[in-house]
Every structure is written in C-alpha cells, then in structure tokens.
Design an enzyme around this catalytic site. Sequence first.
Site, mmCIF file in Angstrom:
data_model
loop_
_atom_site.group_PDB
_atom_site.id
_atom_site.type_symbol
_atom_site.label_atom_id
_atom_site.label_comp_id
_atom_site.label_asym_id
_atom_site.label_seq_id
_atom_site.Cartn_x
_atom_site.Cartn_y
_atom_site.Cartn_z
ATOM 1 N N GLU A 45 0.820 -1.207 0.000
ATOM 2 C CA GLU A 45 0.000 0.000 0.000
ATOM 3 C C GLU A 45 0.857 1.260 0.000
ATOM 4 O OE1 GLU A 45 -3.093 0.389 -0.532
ATOM 5 O OE2 GLU A 45 -3.651 -1.721 -0.519
ATOM 6 N N TYR A 128 -6.258 6.589 4.362
ATOM 7 C CA TYR A 128 -6.449 5.569 3.344
ATOM 8 C C TYR A 128 -5.660 4.304 3.669
ATOM 9 C CZ TYR A 128 -5.741 2.724 -0.720
ATOM 10 O OH TYR A 128 -5.667 1.621 -1.536
ATOM 11 N N ASP A 146 -9.620 4.565 -3.127
ATOM 12 C CA ASP A 146 -8.513 5.094 -3.921
ATOM 13 C C ASP A 146 -9.085 5.689 -5.204
ATOM 14 O OD1 ASP A 146 -9.193 2.913 -5.467
ATOM 15 O OD2 ASP A 146 -7.168 2.080 -5.571
#
Length: 353
Positions: A45, A128, A146
Amino acid sequence: MCETARATDLLDWYDRHARVMPWRVGPAARAKGVVPDPYRVWLSEVMLQQTTVATVKSYFERFTRRWPTVAALAAADDGEVMGEWAGLGYYARARNLLKCARVVTHDHGGRFPDNRDALLTLPGVGPYTASAISAIAFDRAETVVDGNVERVMARLFDIHTPLPAAKPELTQAASQLTPSVRPGDYAQAVMDLGATICTPRAPACGICPWRVPCRARAAGNQADLPRKSPKTAKPTRHGIAYVAQRSDGAWLLERRPPKGLLGGMLGWPGSDWSDAPAPAPPLDAYWHSLTEEARHTFTHFHLRLQIEVARVEAPTMPSRGAFLPAERFNPSELPTVMRKVFDLAHGALENLG
C-alpha cells in the site's frame, strides 16, 4: 438493488476475476483460511501510493526478498533502503517506511496493530492506508477509497461534483456499500473493478457486475465521470548539477538533506532548484557545460537542470560531498532525476577522455 445484493454480486465477480498480485492472498486461498501478511499488505500500500501496479511489482518483489519481515526492514541500513527505493519517487514514503518498520518492531513487538485507529498512530500511515491495512490484512469493515474506487462510485451513483471536492461525497457513497462479510475481499474487488472494467476511458459496461444499478450508465454519461476541476499549470524551476569523476573512476556524490524533495537520497552536488544564485562548484576543476539539460517533472513543478562535468585527478578534496569508489557506485540506486543527469554526463565524460 440493495447494498447487500450489490456487494454479493461484486464478490461473486471477484471470485472469478481477481487480479493476481505478489502481495495479495486471492479469494480461493483466503476461503481456505490463508491469512494475509500485514507486513506485505502495508508495504504494497505504501509503494502503490501515486505509483502504478506494473511499476510496483518488481520493487515489491526485490524488497521482500531482501527484507522478508518488518523486523528485517527495521534493521536495514537507511542508505540501502533508499537505494532500493530509487526510481519509485515520492521519497518521503521510503523515509516513513523505515520509521514505521522500527516503531512496529520496537513498540509493537513486530506486529502491526489490527484496527484503523491504532494504525493511524504509525509514522506515514494516513487514513487511506490505515483503512486498507485494516480491511485487507485484518478483514475489518473499513471503507477503502482510492482513485479506482472514486471513479466507480462517481459512475455508480452518477455524482457530478468535480474532484477533488467530491472526495467526501464519494467516500460516503462507498461507505454505504462496505459489507460486514468479506470486507477485505470486497475492498480489493472494488479496486479491481475500477482497474479492469470501470476504466477511465471506454469502460466495459457490458461485462460489469454493477451494470444494472449503475446510474451513470442508465443516464448514458458514464464515460464523462468522474468530473475533475481544471489543473493549474505547473511552474518550471531551474538548477545546476555538478558531475565530477576522478581519474581512478570514483564519482563525486552527496546525500541530500533528510527532509524535502529526494530527502536522504544520493545525488550530484548542485543548486537547491530555486531562484537563489547558483552555488560555486564543489571543487576547482575545468568544468564543461553540456548543451543538453536534464528534464524531470515532479508533482508540483517541472525541473530543468544545467549539467556541468569535470574529470579530476586523485586525490582531490571537494568542498561538499565525497567521492564514491567506482566499484560501489550503482547508477540504478540514484533517484530518477539524478539518473537522467548521469546518463547525459556519463557520455560527455567518456568523450573528454
């Protein structure tokens, strides 16, 4: 169509069409009880921020071969990690990567926290990333949004508010659909849908599992969404890079300050890319100006670097930086803009003899 039915339809599609990723536990393996490694989820990520999947795959595989656990990464030399990261860009991510690995190792016994709030306390982990790790690694019902998910939600709910102002609205829409069952698979399924079906151009609506409830498709404007606010023009900055090679093959390099652009990375001595006067060369030599500039684009500006090259005798004492022996110099460990400088300077230095 109710939210539960939408999630079920998407998960059914994902079970058949999930992308294969080196960091992902696929739906079939997950159904058999294989649990994702939070370290690999976190690392992927962080790497995927502002970077394509195609680019990240090789970096991820090299990183995990060299540092297979968070403890191994925490114990790594900073310079070696920055060198492996070279070319991925956004180098603050690499610095935070090391900080986070060390906090997880030293303060959490080498185990990542298993919930969003605790993950948010880690260096470099924003909303996020915390949601993604919590959902994908720990199967918690967190909403992961996203760019792919924003596009899917804008079309599914026919949202015309332009980005980036639309982000809260799109996140709210996405949160309505996040299921309590298989939330980790669901989070990856929405991203896969945006990456492979609900693409920016020419979305393949005919094979989309959400084609029936998609409001934008019903209105016939799916290809126009999401709307985006006009971008402001990027300014152009100028700078200078001094590339010196010693007669024994060593290269003059300096490590940039830990904060700021390319923080902590090796590079060529030069200016700070501002309107300030150019600094004096790092050593006395006969400097040759190249006619070709190194050009690079960062997030907020374009950069054009004038290149000065020189061959010097050993020993030579520079006023800044240090000579790195030829056998220890690996151009691929330079950040992209510095590699561009090297590619131009290397040929010129060979011609100097």
